[in-house]
Every structure is written in C-alpha cells, then in structure tokens.
Design a protein around this motif. Sequence first.
Motif, PDB file in Angstrom:
ATOM      1  N   VAL A 114      -1.182  -0.222 -13.957  1.00  0.00           N
ATOM      2  CA  VAL A 114      -0.337   0.951 -14.172  1.00  0.00           C
ATOM      3  C   VAL A 114      -0.719   1.618 -15.492  1.00  0.00           C
ATOM      4  CG1 VAL A 114       2.012   1.801 -14.455  1.00  0.00           C
ATOM      5  CG2 VAL A 114       1.566  -0.107 -12.905  1.00  0.00           C
ATOM      6  N   ASN A 115      -1.235   2.835 -15.401  1.00  0.00           N
ATOM      7  CA  ASN A 115      -1.536   3.634 -16.582  1.00  0.00           C
ATOM      8  C   ASN A 115      -1.356   5.103 -16.214  1.00  0.00           C
ATOM      9  OD1 ASN A 115      -3.781   4.162 -15.009  1.00  0.00           O
ATOM     10  ND2 ASN A 115      -5.239   3.098 -16.344  1.00  0.00           N
TER      11      ASN A 115
ATOM     12  N   ASP B 158       2.859  -4.933 -15.101  1.00  0.00           N
ATOM     13  CA  ASP B 158       3.341  -5.299 -13.769  1.00  0.00           C
ATOM     14  C   ASP B 158       2.447  -6.326 -13.081  1.00  0.00           C
ATOM     15  OD1 ASP B 158       5.413  -3.536 -14.149  1.00  0.00           O
ATOM     16  OD2 ASP B 158       5.013  -2.346 -12.359  1.00  0.00           O
ATOM     17  N   VAL B 159       1.157  -6.302 -13.406  1.00  0.00           N
ATOM     18  CA  VAL B 159       0.217  -7.206 -12.739  1.00  0.00           C
ATOM     19  C   VAL B 159       0.637  -8.663 -12.910  1.00  0.00           C
ATOM     20  CG1 VAL B 159      -1.368  -7.331 -14.716  1.00  0.00           C
ATOM     21  CG2 VAL B 159      -2.221  -7.741 -12.398  1.00  0.00           C
ATOM     22  N   ASN B 160       1.243  -9.008 -14.044  1.00  0.00           N
ATOM     23  CA  ASN B 160       1.693 -10.385 -14.252  1.00  0.00           C
ATOM     24  C   ASN B 160       2.655 -10.824 -13.152  1.00  0.00           C
ATOM     25  OD1 ASN B 160       0.411 -10.992 -16.840  1.00  0.00           O
ATOM     26  ND2 ASN B 160       1.788  -9.463 -17.707  1.00  0.00           N
ATOM     27  N   TYR B 161       3.531  -9.919 -12.756  1.00  0.00           N
ATOM     28  CA  TYR B 161       4.551 -10.268 -11.772  1.00  0.00           C
ATOM     29  C   TYR B 161       4.023 -10.207 -10.347  1.00  0.00           C
ATOM     30  CZ  TYR B 161       8.078 -11.296 -15.126  1.00  0.00           C
ATOM     31  OH  TYR B 161       8.797 -11.937 -16.118  1.00  0.00           O
ATOM     32  N   LEU B 162       2.977  -9.455 -10.105  1.00  0.00           N
ATOM     33  CA  LEU B 162       2.307  -9.525  -8.807  1.00  0.00           C
ATOM     34  C   LEU B 162       1.666 -10.894  -8.626  1.00  0.00           C
ATOM     35  CD1 LEU B 162       2.811  -6.447  -8.900  1.00  0.00           C
ATOM     36  CD2 LEU B 162       0.589  -6.155  -7.803  1.00  0.00           C
ATOM     37  N   LEU B 163       1.116 -11.428  -9.696  1.00  0.00           N
ATOM     38  CA  LEU B 163       0.527 -12.771  -9.628  1.00  0.00           C
ATOM     39  C   LEU B 163       1.623 -13.828  -9.451  1.00  0.00           C
ATOM     40  CD1 LEU B 163      -2.212 -12.436 -12.391  1.00  0.00           C
ATOM     41  CD2 LEU B 163      -2.527 -12.360  -9.904  1.00  0.00           C
TER      42      LEU B 163
END
Length: 369
Positions: free
Chosen positions: A144-145, A187-192
């Motif tokens: 997300v950017n 957000d990528v942390n929570y997708l993992l």
Amino acid sequence: MRKATTLYVLLHLPTFLFCQTLEVQVQELLDSLYKDHEGTVGILLHVESPSQRISWTSAVGVADTLSKEPLQNEHPVLIASNTKPYVAASILRLVEQETIKLDDPIQKLLGKKTRRLFEKDGYDLKAISVRHLLSHTSGIHDYVNEAYFEFVNQHPAYNWQKEEQLTRAVEVGDPLWAPGTAYGYADVNYLLLTEILERKTGKPFHAAIRDLLKFDSLGIRRTWFKDLEPFPAETLPLAHQYADTYGWDSYKIDHSWDLYGGGGMAATVKDAALFFQYLFEGKMVSDTAVLKQMHTYVLPKETSNYCLGIRNIPLPNQHLYYHGGWWGTGVVYSPETRSTVAVFTLQKGKRERINPFLGKKIQEMLLAE
C-alpha cells in the motif's frame, strides 16, 4: 418484598442517575460535534461500560448523502484496519492453545509459494517472527503506497487477489531494516498472519477468526468479512462511507483492495465495541499472560506505541488500547474504567478531529465517576 425493592432502588439510584446524565451529556456532545464539523455526513457511537451499567448507542446524520436516509444505530460499516485487532487476537488464541509461539520464525509457518516469494527478494524469514508481524516491526515493505491508491482510484472495480498484493509488496522494494529494530505500519504483515491462521487451523482465515474468537457464543452477530461471508440476517445495509482525497464512496470501490486481513471486516458500532470489551475482559483470550502481550510494548513506547494489533496510548491518568480504520472508524478500551468507546465517522477526513476527542472525553467522564 416492597422494602427489598425500595432498598434495591436506593442502592442503585446513583448509578442509574449517572448513566442517565452521561448519556444526555454525550448526546449533547455528539450533536454539537456533528453540527460544528460541516460535511461529517454521519457519526455512530457506542459506549460499553459494564461497571457503570451502560450499553448505549447513538447515531447522528445520514447513511447516504444522495438519499439522505437517516443514519440508524444498527447501520454497519466497513471497519478497515480495525480488522487487525481481530487477526491479532486470533493469533493469540493459537498461542494460548500452544499451536504457535509469538517468537516462532515465520519461515515454517508460511506456504512454499509465499516463502519463495519473500526469500527471493532477500527476506530472512528465519529472523522474522510472528511478534514482528503483529507489531509491524518485520521490515517488510508494504504494498500500500500512493501508487496503489492511485491504481484503485483509476480502477475502482478491479478485483484484487491476495497473492497479487503479496507480490506487489516485494516489487515495491527490498527489506527495510533488520526485524525487530524499527516500526513501519504495513498491511502486508497481516496478510501473512491470515495465511498462518489458515495453515494452522485448516480453515479459511475468516472462518478461523470467527471460531477462535467465539463470535457465536458471545453473540457477535453483525460482524463479518464482506464478500467472503454471507451478509448477516436481520442486518441493515452498509452505510456509505466517504473519503475526501479521491472523492470515494465506499459503495463504488471493490472491497478486495482492503480485504485479506489488513482490513476486510464490516460491523455495527456496538459489535465493534463489544469485541474490544470481551477481548480485554478475557472472554476470548482467557490466559492473562498471553492477553497481556497484546498491550505490551515491543519497542520503547517513545519509538512506537503499537503493540500486538493495538496501540497502547499512555495518558496521565489512564492507558487507552486503541485501533483506527481507514474509512473513519475507531475503538478505544480503558483498563482503568474497564469500558469501551467506539466511534465511526462516515467522512474519513473528519476522523482525526472527532474520533480521538470523543473517545478520550468519554473515557475521562467514566474515569471521573
């Protein structure tokens, strides 16, 4: 019997009068804020304070700027990043069950395809732990950017897949820092983390969250992952939510842009408040040592107040456990008052002026009693 009834009334009269006074004061405050902040569209508010016998919801404004439909207490909304505490609490349930540990490296917890994707980009998955993902200290670049928002703006109907977003994360840039040394919300942390939930439970992550957090037995019936779960029965349509920057209406953006764990949930304001209340009362994660980890600082609080799925905000007289969501949602629990305040502002650009003020002010009122 009459004497007993009279005694009961006298004993509980101060609490009753306080509840009535608080509700009147908060309603006046809510009406005033709505009037003073032109363009707010609508505000939903719920106060949950069992010790004060308060469970109170209010709404002002409209649910849709075109139809002018009045906003009702029961209107659900997209809660966006307020989804993260649900994911974090579900992971803590796995820790409580001794299925995983917070300091387990994620290398063996992710699927082969995901491991290859990130290892090829230079990430040492043996050095990144579950705790690092939960606290946004993993050093993984987010997908997300500004370019992401611009793409969504230009292609609002585009249906994103989770794998695309993970791929975009490694395409955006290389590792940012050594895991555990710095904070960067991603957000990528929570997708993992939702991938870990699926692999450890054998269920789709949305079903795993619902089961692990005991939604059914606790009566949380108007909280769900939009587009991934059925719309709850006897629930009003989602209220429209608006974002200033691009002139977005939440009804006109495909929900997949924020769906797979970084966001994704919809809920009524009361359900959102009850989730925080039940969580910190120990009704979801019952092991107090495990639950304590959720509000324990990972980095010095001067560096980051983000713990494991919530912010622990220190104030002179109390701490506030808080999370906000992109569309204008916010929920705050105070361990000192043992109470929760949830505020949903339908115009995203008004959130920072309204949500923190209402949350802090009401918690101060509860603390003063």
